[in-house]
Scaffold this active site. Structure first.
Site, PDB file in Angstrom:
ATOM      1  N   LYS A 195      19.314  64.541 -10.085  1.00 18.14           N
ATOM      2  CA  LYS A 195      20.092  65.173  -9.015  1.00 18.14           C
ATOM      3  C   LYS A 195      21.368  64.386  -8.701  1.00 18.14           C
ATOM      4  CE  LYS A 195      17.190  68.400  -9.006  1.00 18.14           C
ATOM      5  NZ  LYS A 195      16.037  68.782  -8.230  1.00 18.14           N
TER       6      LYS A 195
HETATM    7  C1  LIG Z   1      14.775  69.447  -8.089  1.00 18.82           C
HETATM    8  C2  LIG Z   1      14.586  70.645  -7.245  1.00 18.82           C
HETATM    9  C3  LIG Z   1      13.707  70.680  -6.155  1.00 18.82           C
HETATM   10  C4  LIG Z   1      12.806  69.539  -5.784  1.00 18.82           C
HETATM   11  O1  LIG Z   1      12.330  68.862  -6.853  1.00 18.82           O
HETATM   12  P1  LIG Z   1      11.567  67.450  -6.738  1.00 18.82           P
HETATM   13  O2  LIG Z   1      11.467  67.034  -8.146  1.00 18.82           O
HETATM   14  O3  LIG Z   1      10.263  67.754  -6.113  1.00 18.82           O
HETATM   15  O4  LIG Z   1      12.392  66.530  -5.901  1.00 18.82           O
HETATM   16  C5  LIG Z   1      13.671  71.799  -5.358  1.00 18.82           C
HETATM   17  N1  LIG Z   1      14.438  72.862  -5.637  1.00 18.82           N
HETATM   18  C6  LIG Z   1      15.295  72.891  -6.671  1.00 18.82           C
HETATM   19  C7  LIG Z   1      16.141  74.091  -6.891  1.00 18.82           C
HETATM   20  C8  LIG Z   1      15.371  71.794  -7.528  1.00 18.82           C
HETATM   21  O5  LIG Z   1      16.195  71.823  -8.578  1.00 18.82           O
END
Ligand SMILES: *Cc1c(COP(=O)(O)O)cnc(C)c1O
Length: 412
Positions: free
Chosen positions: A198
């Site tokens: 992210k």
């Molecule tokens: C990455 C992501 C999340 C949360 O992911 P985690 O791996 O649990 O932190 C939630 N929604 C979207 C659209 C994502 O890309």
């Protein structure tokens, strides 16, 4: 035009540009703070490190309260649960997103209801939301996909007229601005992920932000087995609300330190990404028929989880996405397909009685096989490397004749 690397020509990049070699960022101030934290033994989430970061991140996104957690899935789960959403309720989610958005509704016992996406932003199509609303609907969870923004004006208007909650899934949109307001501050709660890929990354992590003190307290209790925000472990002085499901979803101070440093440079990094995206889109609009994901009607500054190319021009119709990706990767550019529609995604294993597809998700179905994207660190490359990224894309689809022949041969 030079010969495609896929067909034995020289690749534009000598070797594959692997994002995991350049992301997440590492620097001395973070390294020093991490070592000091390690030596202090104050590793748990209860110290001021976490509270300071949560406050800074929330303030940066125009909100008062931030609740830091172990990932950006349980943040969605807690945001829904804190509003009393659960068994028998329905939660509207887009059909194109990481499947966590839908699973979070399932985790609280509610039914995810899929709504198609808009062809320009690839975010939930507000025009198709009302048809999905029933007397069981309790919330809408728009996703600001790849950093482009769902139409928050229209979504908030629909939510108000039907008395629904809005949880913004901002896992792709750290730092984005919609009509003067930061993402996550417009709905009832904003949920962010800090998973390794992210735009802010600490291996794992997530945060809920909100201006509602009562909801903030409930979310805090949900992540810390029922303790209130100012209560010391082992010394609870107040009980969590009856039947509020509380969990051990605490992250650690190590993650908070890493993210606290990344937050300082987030906006500068996003400016750089924005310039890179503008360069690529201006140049490739001249030389190819690629369409680019739009930032959203009133997005002043978008975030960037990825940079998205859409190959739905008629001149590309007989060019399989797999061939485009294969050719780009052979040139050294790590281009990826997007996810399947959630209800068909391989890890989404709910039986059909546990979810609902509101109407045929025709745009999602049409677009998914036509989307290729680059992860955000590619947008942070220096000028000459960024030019080579554009070179790859032009080489592969500027004149797609060679690639078309290759695809036909491969299929034959
Ligand atoms: C990455 C992501 C999340 C949360 O992911 P985690 O791996 O649990 O932190 C939630 N929604 C979207 C659209 C994502 O890309």
């Amino acid at each position: 035009m030079s010969k495609l690397a896929l067909l034995g020509g020289n690749p534009v990049f000598e070797r594959l540009l692997d994002w995991s070699e350049i992301w997440p960022p590492i620097d001395d101030p973070t390294s020093d703070r991490l070592m000091a934290l390690y030596r202090s033994r104050r590793w748990t989430a209860f110290d001021e490190t976490e509270a300071d970061f949560s406050k800074s991140f929330a303030a940066h996104h125009d909100t008062k309260h931030g609740i830091f957690m172990i990932n950006g899935t349980v943040t969605l789960q807690c945001a829904l649960g804190a509003h009393g959403i659960g068994v028998g309720d329905e939660v509207i989610v887009p059909s194109l997103t990481w499947y966590a958005t839908a699973m979070a509704a399932h985790y609280v016992g509610a039914k995810p209801v899929f709504v198609d996406v808009d062809r320009e932003t690839l975010c939930i199509d507000p025009e198709k939301i009302e048809a999905a609303i029933t007397e069981r609907t309790k919330a809408i969870v728009p996703v600001h996909l790849y950093g482009s923004m769902a139409d928050m004006d229209k979504i908030m208007a629909i939510a108000r007229s039907h008395k629904l909650r809005v949880i913004e899934d901002c896992a792709h949109a750290h730092g984005g601005v919609w009509d003067g307001k930061r993402v996550g501050s417009i709905g009832d709660v904003g949920s962010f992920s800090f998973q390794q890929s992210k735009t802010m990354a600490s291996a794992e992590g997530g945060i809920c932000i909100t201006n509602d003190a009562d909801i903030a307290e409930r979310i805090y209790r949900m992540k810390h087995i029922g303790y209130g925000p100012s209560e010391l472990q082992g010394k609870a002085v107040s009980a969590p609300p009856a039947d509020l499901l509380c969990y051990p979803f605490r992250a650690t101070a190590f993650q908070a330190v890493i993210l606290d440093e990344q937050l300082k440079t987030l906006d500068a990094r996003l400016d750089r990404y924005r310039q890179a995206a503008r360069y690529l889109e201006d140049r490739l609009s001249q030389s190819t028929q690629i369409r680019f994901q739009k930032p959203g009607r009133r997005a002043v500054k978008q975030g960037y989880f990825g940079w998205v190319m859409i190959f739905d021009h008629p001149s590309y119709s007989d060019l399989p996405l797999s061939a485009i990706l294969e050719a780009m990767n052979a040139e050294g550019l790590q281009a990826m397909a997007t996810w399947d529609p959630v209800y068909r995604f391989i890890l989404f294993n709910l039986r059909s009685e546990h979810y609902r597809i509101s109407q045929e998700c025709s745009e999602t179905e049409r677009l998914v096989p036509r989307i290729a994207w680059l992860l955000h660190p590619i947008l942070g490359l220096n000028g000459p490397d960024l030019e080579r990224v554009a070179d790859v894309i032009e080489k592969v689809v500027g004149d797609p004749e060679d690639l078309r022949k290759y695809a036909i041969r491969k299929a034959g």
